[in-house]
Design a protein around this motif. Structure first.
Motif, PDB file in Angstrom:
ATOM      1  N   THR A 283     -14.121  55.575  -0.040  1.00 30.48           N
ATOM      2  CA  THR A 283     -14.797  56.524  -1.089  1.00 30.48           C
ATOM      3  C   THR A 283     -16.395  56.327  -0.518  1.00 30.48           C
ATOM      4  O   THR A 283     -16.963  57.398  -0.939  1.00 30.48           O
ATOM      5  CB  THR A 283     -14.542  55.535  -2.386  1.00 30.48           C
ATOM      6  OG1 THR A 283     -13.248  55.703  -2.645  1.00 30.48           O
ATOM      7  CG2 THR A 283     -15.342  56.488  -3.463  1.00 30.48           C
ATOM      8  N   THR A 284     -16.924  55.385  -0.160  1.00 34.67           N
ATOM      9  CA  THR A 284     -18.316  55.391   0.182  1.00 34.67           C
ATOM     10  C   THR A 284     -18.501  56.508   1.219  1.00 34.67           C
ATOM     11  O   THR A 284     -19.561  57.086   1.097  1.00 34.67           O
ATOM     12  CB  THR A 284     -18.779  53.785   0.612  1.00 34.67           C
ATOM     13  OG1 THR A 284     -18.484  52.959  -0.320  1.00 34.67           O
ATOM     14  CG2 THR A 284     -20.107  53.831   1.289  1.00 34.67           C
TER      15      THR A 284
ATOM     16  N   GLY B  72     -11.244  48.939  -1.048  1.00 34.15           N
ATOM     17  CA  GLY B  72     -12.598  48.308  -0.842  1.00 34.15           C
ATOM     18  C   GLY B  72     -12.821  48.507   0.729  1.00 34.15           C
ATOM     19  O   GLY B  72     -13.795  47.943   0.975  1.00 34.15           O
TER      20      GLY B  72
HETATM   21  N1  LIG Z   1     -22.155  50.644  -6.545  1.00 35.82           N
HETATM   22  C1  LIG Z   1     -21.703  49.431  -5.601  1.00 35.82           C
HETATM   23  N2  LIG Z   1     -22.358  48.355  -5.514  1.00 35.82           N
HETATM   24  C2  LIG Z   1     -22.095  47.275  -5.092  1.00 35.82           C
HETATM   25  N3  LIG Z   1     -20.926  47.257  -4.146  1.00 35.82           N
HETATM   26  C3  LIG Z   1     -20.200  48.539  -4.089  1.00 35.82           C
HETATM   27  C4  LIG Z   1     -20.717  49.534  -4.668  1.00 35.82           C
HETATM   28  N4  LIG Z   1     -19.807  50.575  -4.412  1.00 35.82           N
HETATM   29  C5  LIG Z   1     -18.903  50.111  -3.543  1.00 35.82           C
HETATM   30  N5  LIG Z   1     -19.045  48.879  -3.343  1.00 35.82           N
HETATM   31  C6  LIG Z   1     -18.310  48.051  -2.364  1.00 35.82           C
HETATM   32  O1  LIG Z   1     -18.325  48.689  -1.037  1.00 35.82           O
HETATM   33  C7  LIG Z   1     -17.044  48.222  -0.628  1.00 35.82           C
HETATM   34  C8  LIG Z   1     -16.201  49.897  -0.486  1.00 35.82           C
HETATM   35  O2  LIG Z   1     -16.054  50.427  -1.438  1.00 35.82           O
HETATM   36  P1  LIG Z   1     -15.273  51.759  -1.547  1.00 35.82           P
HETATM   37  O3  LIG Z   1     -15.297  52.120  -2.801  1.00 35.82           O
HETATM   38  O4  LIG Z   1     -16.008  52.592  -0.552  1.00 35.82           O
HETATM   39  O5  LIG Z   1     -13.757  51.305  -0.803  1.00 35.82           O
HETATM   40  P2  LIG Z   1     -12.499  52.414  -0.722  1.00 35.82           P
HETATM   41  O6  LIG Z   1     -12.026  52.191   0.590  1.00 35.82           O
HETATM   42  O7  LIG Z   1     -12.870  53.812  -1.300  1.00 35.82           O
HETATM   43  O8  LIG Z   1     -11.669  51.477  -1.866  1.00 35.82           O
HETATM   44  P3  LIG Z   1     -10.609  52.154  -3.113  1.00 35.82           P
HETATM   45  O9  LIG Z   1      -9.425  52.401  -2.205  1.00 35.82           O
HETATM   46  O10 LIG Z   1     -10.349  51.016  -3.754  1.00 35.82           O
HETATM   47  O11 LIG Z   1     -11.176  52.991  -3.685  1.00 35.82           O
HETATM   48  C9  LIG Z   1     -16.391  47.419  -1.414  1.00 35.82           C
HETATM   49  O12 LIG Z   1     -16.398  46.123  -1.056  1.00 35.82           O
HETATM   50  C10 LIG Z   1     -16.900  47.852  -2.796  1.00 35.82           C
HETATM   51  O13 LIG Z   1     -16.830  46.797  -3.599  1.00 35.82           O
END
Ligand SMILES: Nc1ncnc2c1ncn2[C@@H]1O[C@H](COP(=O)(O)OP(=O)(O)OP(=O)(O)O)[C@@H](O)[C@H]1O
Length: 323
Positions: free
Chosen positions: A56-57, A52
């Motif tokens: 990924t974002t 989180g």
């Molecule tokens: N479509 C969405 N709507 C609302 N919140 C989102 C969405 N996509 C991601 N988030 C939120 O944005 C934040 C970053 O998420 P992200 O998936 O980029 O994290 P991450 O570092 O890749 O985590 P993971 O290792 O679990 O994949 C998190 O709090 C997630 O809940």
């Protein structure tokens, strides 16, 4: 906003990934906030952060699958806003989860994607064999893709994104869910890709997993980059205070007291049957410790520098943010 990235710093290599102030909001939540990353050709960037954090974002924005709320990003010199097609030709993006199709052999799976990349005829067969070899999966050529282990599936996913020979690889947690052996295989594979001169952004929530294959590392916490520099700088930051492991045959408590009296020693902790003496910042010479202990009649069984524990270091670097 402009089509191409700004003039590069001539002292650095060719810029391949650049983000400036990259931000994505979901309602009031900052999924990522003001992210600045600069990667040059051949860089291998370990993108570290817990679930989180925003890895990924960031990768999905760079892969042109998601639009940022604001900020700039360029991949291979192309803007995500105006040149998404060029970016897609430049990158190989492996998401954290992807499916393989039922009833499709490994080779058929690759040929299917090669066809999508418009690689035809003999070239297609040759390319598929080449990427299968690269990821050590020739022996599963005729197996059903759904029959592969998790590690093999990840390698197949990597083979797929290598088909069009991309210059930049965006790999989202390629080692997640793998057993220790498969993790090592994945690491070796990444080293092989690094050897081919690819620019690689690879995410993980485990720092030690990536430290020895990356030259740069970014640590992201709750959408913010809390560390972004070379692995070398990270290691020297962590090595600022040397920790010396000491074991004596006699009373540990008394030996600890003796060590604490030395000006070179900052603190001493008991860890199992060892003492861990942290030296003052900048001190790198543990000879005062052995001289003191031997001088007082201790039989020193062990006196060695403690290896840097990257896991602890990661927790220290992100302390307060995760709390
Ligand atoms: N479509 C969405 N709507 C609302 N919140 C989102 C969405 N996509 C991601 N988030 C939120 O944005 C934040 C970053 O998420 P992200 O998936 O980029 O994290 P991450 O570092 O890749 O985590 P993971 O290792 O679990 O994949 C998190 O709090 C997630 O809940």
């Amino acid at each position: 906003m402009s089509d191409s990235a700004p003039s590069p710093d001539p002292s650095a290599g060719e810029p391949m990934i650049e983000t400036r102030g990259l931000t994505k909001k979901y309602g009031e939540l900052f999924a990522i906030r003001e992210i600045n990353i600069n990667l040059c050709r051949g860089d291998v960037f370990g993108f570290i952060g817990p679930n989180g954090a925003g890895k990924t974002t960031t990768m999905r924005i760079l892969a042109t699958l998601l639009t940022p709320t604001w900020g700039e990003a360029y991949v291979g010199g192309h803007s995500i806003y105006t040149k998404p097609k060029e970016i897609r030709r430049t990158i190989g993006y492996m998401p954290d989860f992807f499916g393989v199709y039922d009833d499709m052999k490994v080779i058929e799976y690759l040929e299917f994607f090669a066809a999508a990349y418009r690689i035809d005829g003999d070239a297609r067969r040759k390319k598929c064999d080449e990427v299968l070899g690269l990821v050590d999966l020739e022996f599963k050529r005729e197996a059903l893709a759904t029959s592969l282990s998790r590690g093999m599936t990840q390698r197949l996913g990597l083979a797929r994104v290598l088909l069009h020979d991309p210059e930049v690889l965006l790999l989202d947690e390629p080692a997640s869910g793998l057993d220790p052996r498969a993790r090592i295989e994945m690491r070796n594979l990444l080293k092989r890709l690094r050897g081919l001169g690819k620019t690689i952004m690879v995410s993980s929530h485990i720092l030690p997993e990536l430290a020895d294959i990356c030259n740069k590392v970014g640590i992201i916490e709750r959408g913010e980059l809390v560390y972004n520099d070379t692995v070398e700088s990270l290691l020297s930051l962590l090595r600022k205070q040397l920790v010396i492991r000491v074991r004596v045959a006699e009373s540990q408590d008394q030996a600890a007291e003796s060590l604490r009296m030395l000006p070179v020693v900052d603190k001493v902790e008991t860890v199992g049957d060892e003492l861990h003496a942290t030296l003052q910042e900048g001190s790198r010479d543990p000879s005062d410790l052995s001289a003191k202990l031997v001088g007082e009649g201790y039989r020193v069984q062990l006196l060695a520098e403690k290896e840097i524990d990257l896991e602890t270091a990661f927790m220290t670097l992100t302390k307060g943010i995760t709390a």
